[in-house]
Design an enzyme around this catalytic site. Structure first.
Site, PDB file in Angstrom:
ATOM      1  N   ASP A  12     101.669  42.387  23.473  1.00 44.61           N
ATOM      2  CA  ASP A  12     100.991  43.338  22.792  1.00 44.61           C
ATOM      3  C   ASP A  12     101.498  43.810  21.862  1.00 44.61           C
ATOM      4  O   ASP A  12     102.361  44.119  21.172  1.00 44.61           O
ATOM      5  CB  ASP A  12     101.978  44.044  24.086  1.00 44.61           C
ATOM      6  CG  ASP A  12     100.673  45.518  24.003  1.00 44.61           C
ATOM      7  OD1 ASP A  12      99.412  45.723  23.197  1.00 44.61           O
ATOM      8  OD2 ASP A  12     101.298  46.510  24.462  1.00 44.61           O
ATOM      9  N   ASP A  14     100.865  48.111  20.789  1.00 48.60           N
ATOM     10  CA  ASP A  14     101.124  49.416  21.636  1.00 48.60           C
ATOM     11  C   ASP A  14     101.910  49.714  22.242  1.00 48.60           C
ATOM     12  O   ASP A  14     101.558  49.005  23.695  1.00 48.60           O
ATOM     13  CB  ASP A  14      99.313  50.074  21.440  1.00 48.60           C
ATOM     14  CG  ASP A  14      98.829  50.663  20.112  1.00 48.60           C
ATOM     15  OD1 ASP A  14      99.618  51.471  19.229  1.00 48.60           O
ATOM     16  OD2 ASP A  14      97.807  49.634  20.093  1.00 48.60           O
TER      17      ASP A  14
END
Length: 251
Positions: A12, A14
Site C-alpha cells: 500500500d 498512503d
C-alpha cells in the site's frame, strides 16, 4: 526457507510508505473533516457500506482543484523513515516493489519522486486515476468494478498462482481498510501498528506481523531471504508477543 533473490514486495502507499495518508490529509484539511472520515472507515469495517462508495464521498468533499491538491500534498506528506533504505536494498537484490493503492496515480507518482528521488521511477504503481470533469472539478475514476474500487488481490493473484517452481515469495505491507482484499493473498502480511488492518486481521483470523516503520519490514524480509529465519517464525511473533503481554498483565 526462501531462495535468495526470488521475492516480490507488494505494498500500500498512503499511510504505509508515507507517514500520513494523502487522501485522509485532503479530506481532514480541505474536505468534510476527520470525524466524518473516521465514521466512514468504521462503517466499512462493519460492512455497513462499500469502500468505493465511502471513499468517493470522502474525496468528493474536497473542493480544491486537483493540481493544487498535488502541490499541497508534496509540501506536507512525509516518507516512512525506513523506506528509502529498504527500497535501496530491494533494488540491489533485484526484488520488485509494486505499489497497490486505492489512491490516484498522479498523486502517488509526484510524492514518490519528491520523497524517494529518481529511482522511484522503477516502482510500478497499480491504482485509481482522477477524472477531470467539464466544470473544472474532479472525482476518482476507479480501477475496476469491485466493492473496493480497486481490488488489490487481482494484481497479486496472477503471481500467486504461478507454478511452485516459478513462484516468488510474496510479501504485502499495508495499514487500512483498502488493504482488506489483499490480506489473504501473500505469504506474509505486514500490518501497521495502531491501524485498521490489524483490527480486520484479528477479527478474521488472518495471520500477520506488526510493523511500526519499514525498518522492521526490511529486517524481517532480509532475514527471510538470507535464510536466518522463516516466514512462519516471523508470522508467529505477534501472537507470541501478545500472549506474553497478556500474561504479564495478568500477573
Amino acid at each position: 526457507m526462501a531462495p535468495a533473490n526470488k521475492a516480490v514486495v507488494f505494498t500500500d502507499f498512503d499511510g504505509t510508505i508515507t507517514l500520513k495518508d494523502s487522501n485522509d490529509y485532503l479530506t481532514d484539511n480541505l474536505g468534510y473533516g476527520e470525524q466524518k472520515r473516521r465514521d466512514g472507515n468504521i462503517d466499512i469495517l462493519e460492512n455497513r457500506v462499500k469502500f468505493r462508495d465511502a471513499f468517493k464521498e470522502m474525496l468528493d468533499s474536497v473542493p480544491t482543484p486537483f493540481d493544487e491538491c498535488v502541490d499541497i500534498l508534496v509540501k506536507n506528506i512525509k516518507l516512512d523513515p525506513g523506506f528509502k533504505d529498504f527500497y535501496a536494498w530491494c533494488l540491489a537484490e533485484g526484488i520488485p516493489v509494486i505499489v497497490l493503492s486505492s489512491g490516484m496515480e498522479p498523486i502517488i507518482r509526484a510524492l514518490l519522486t519528491n520523497l524517494v528521488g529518481p529511482t522511484a521511477d522503477q516502482i510500478k504503481i497499480v491504482s485509481n486515476q482522477p477524472k477531470h470533469l467539464p466544470d473544472g472539478t474532479w472525482t476518482i475514476d476507479y480501477h475496476d468494478d469491485s466493492d473496493f474500487g480497486h481490488d488489490k488481490s487481482l494484481a497479486i493473484r496472477p503471481t500467486a498462482n504461478l507454478p511452485k517452481e516459478d513462484r516468488p515469495v510474496l510479501f504485502y505491507c499495508g495499514d487500512g481498510v483498502s488493504d482488506l482484499s489483499a490480506a489473504r493473498e501473500t505469504d506474509l502480511l505486514f500490518a501497521k501498528y495502531g491501524h485498521d488492518l490489524i483490527t480486520y486481521c484479528e477479527r478474521e483470523g488472518n495471520p500477520f506481523v506488526v510493523f511500526k516503520t519499514f525498518s522492521d519490514i526490511h529486517r524481517d524480509i532480509k532475514d527471510i531471504m538470507e535464510n536466518r529465519t522463516t516466514i512462519d517464525e516471523v508470522a508467529g511473533r505477534y501472537g507470541r508477543e501478545k500472549a506474553a503481554a497478556a500474561a504479564a498483565t495478568a500477573t
